[in-house]
Write an enzyme that holds these catalytic residues in place. Sequence first.
Site, PDB file in Angstrom:
ATOM      1  N   HIS A   1       0.057  -0.295  -9.981  1.00  0.00           N
ATOM      2  CA  HIS A   1      -0.713  -1.208  -9.127  1.00  0.00           C
ATOM      3  C   HIS A   1      -1.166  -2.445  -9.911  1.00  0.00           C
ATOM      4  CE1 HIS A   1      -3.188  -1.271  -5.189  1.00  0.00           C
ATOM      5  NE2 HIS A   1      -2.925  -2.513  -5.590  1.00  0.00           N
TER       6      HIS A   1
ATOM      7  N   GLU B   1      -4.729   6.531  -5.423  1.00  0.00           N
ATOM      8  CA  GLU B   1      -4.768   5.861  -6.723  1.00  0.00           C
ATOM      9  C   GLU B   1      -6.153   5.969  -7.350  1.00  0.00           C
ATOM     10  OE1 GLU B   1      -1.529   2.393  -5.504  1.00  0.00           O
ATOM     11  OE2 GLU B   1      -3.665   1.943  -5.550  1.00  0.00           O
TER      12      GLU B   1
ATOM     13  N   ARG C   1       0.844  -1.190   0.000  1.00  0.00           N
ATOM     14  CA  ARG C   1       0.000   0.000   0.000  1.00  0.00           C
ATOM     15  C   ARG C   1       0.882   1.243   0.000  1.00  0.00           C
ATOM     16  NH1 ARG C   1      -3.362  -2.821  -1.482  1.00  0.00           N
ATOM     17  NH2 ARG C   1      -5.464  -3.208  -0.694  1.00  0.00           N
TER      18      ARG C   1
END
Length: 316
Positions: A283, A262, A233
């Site tokens: 990601h 994000e 994270r």
Amino acid sequence: MNHHVVFLERDSLKVEVRRPNFEHTYEEYAKTKPDQVVSHLQHATIAIINKVGLSEETLAQLPKLKMVAIAATGYDAVDIGACRRHGIAVANIRNYAIHTVPEHVFALVLALRRNLLAYRQEVEQGRWQKSEQFCLFTHEIRELFGATIGIVGEGTIGRGTAAIAQGFGMRVLFAHHESRKKKDMVLTPFDQVLAESDILSLHCPLTPATRNLIGVNELRKMKRSALLINTARGGLVDEAALVQALDDGTIAGAGFDVLTTEPPRNGNPLLGLRRPNFILTPHIAWASTEAMRFLADQLVDNIEAWVAGKPQNLLT
């Protein structure tokens, strides 16, 4: 009970998601903005979400909602305490990215330890073509054999990362940190892991205790030759502090697959880095086809198990 299932972020999964095997009605949205959550879930008894936030205020407006199925392992977007107070079951995905995330970790590690980005850039610039010998020695190349990897997070992904590291002949240290849950392994004091690791890889959840786990002080405790890898994270690392550390040579490099916000629509300190010792991917460490199929199956399994009165993977 005839359940109404609503999937708020269907485009977040690029594989087929089967329909639950109980009587229900179904509705899905490609994506859902924060101000659309209440209207999209107004009649839902079961919500499928990924990164859409569910706050106390939002949940209070959804009296029909009985279950939230998260299409991910991370659950920091959901107010778990509020779900408990409202009697809403919450289930997440477990053990689905045990191969794809560790593989991505080592894709980053190998690229950085062997300076692949720098060498590729020099080939593109014609430096190899002008070399007086058969190869270039312009950047250091380091082996993984014998190096130490520190892992923060002793869950299945952390352990999967350790297994690959051991295959390379690396020394593995699991850090004792505030979010630790497992008690079946030897843990090393966090400061010792910072000081001894050639590579530090983060695999813990984002909680109030782990937010900015790696900041200025922690970066200064690391070796100047060390790499920081974050596929967990974004909020685990003080991103401005990392930029400064890379500028100052406090650490040798970093590989990130996550950012604090994000997608980073309003910018981020890491987006502006254009240097061969930093790699940022969007990601996607979790997103192998195989892992996504496993996730989609478990997602529906979680819903079916809860409806059948045999809940699994509950967070509440």
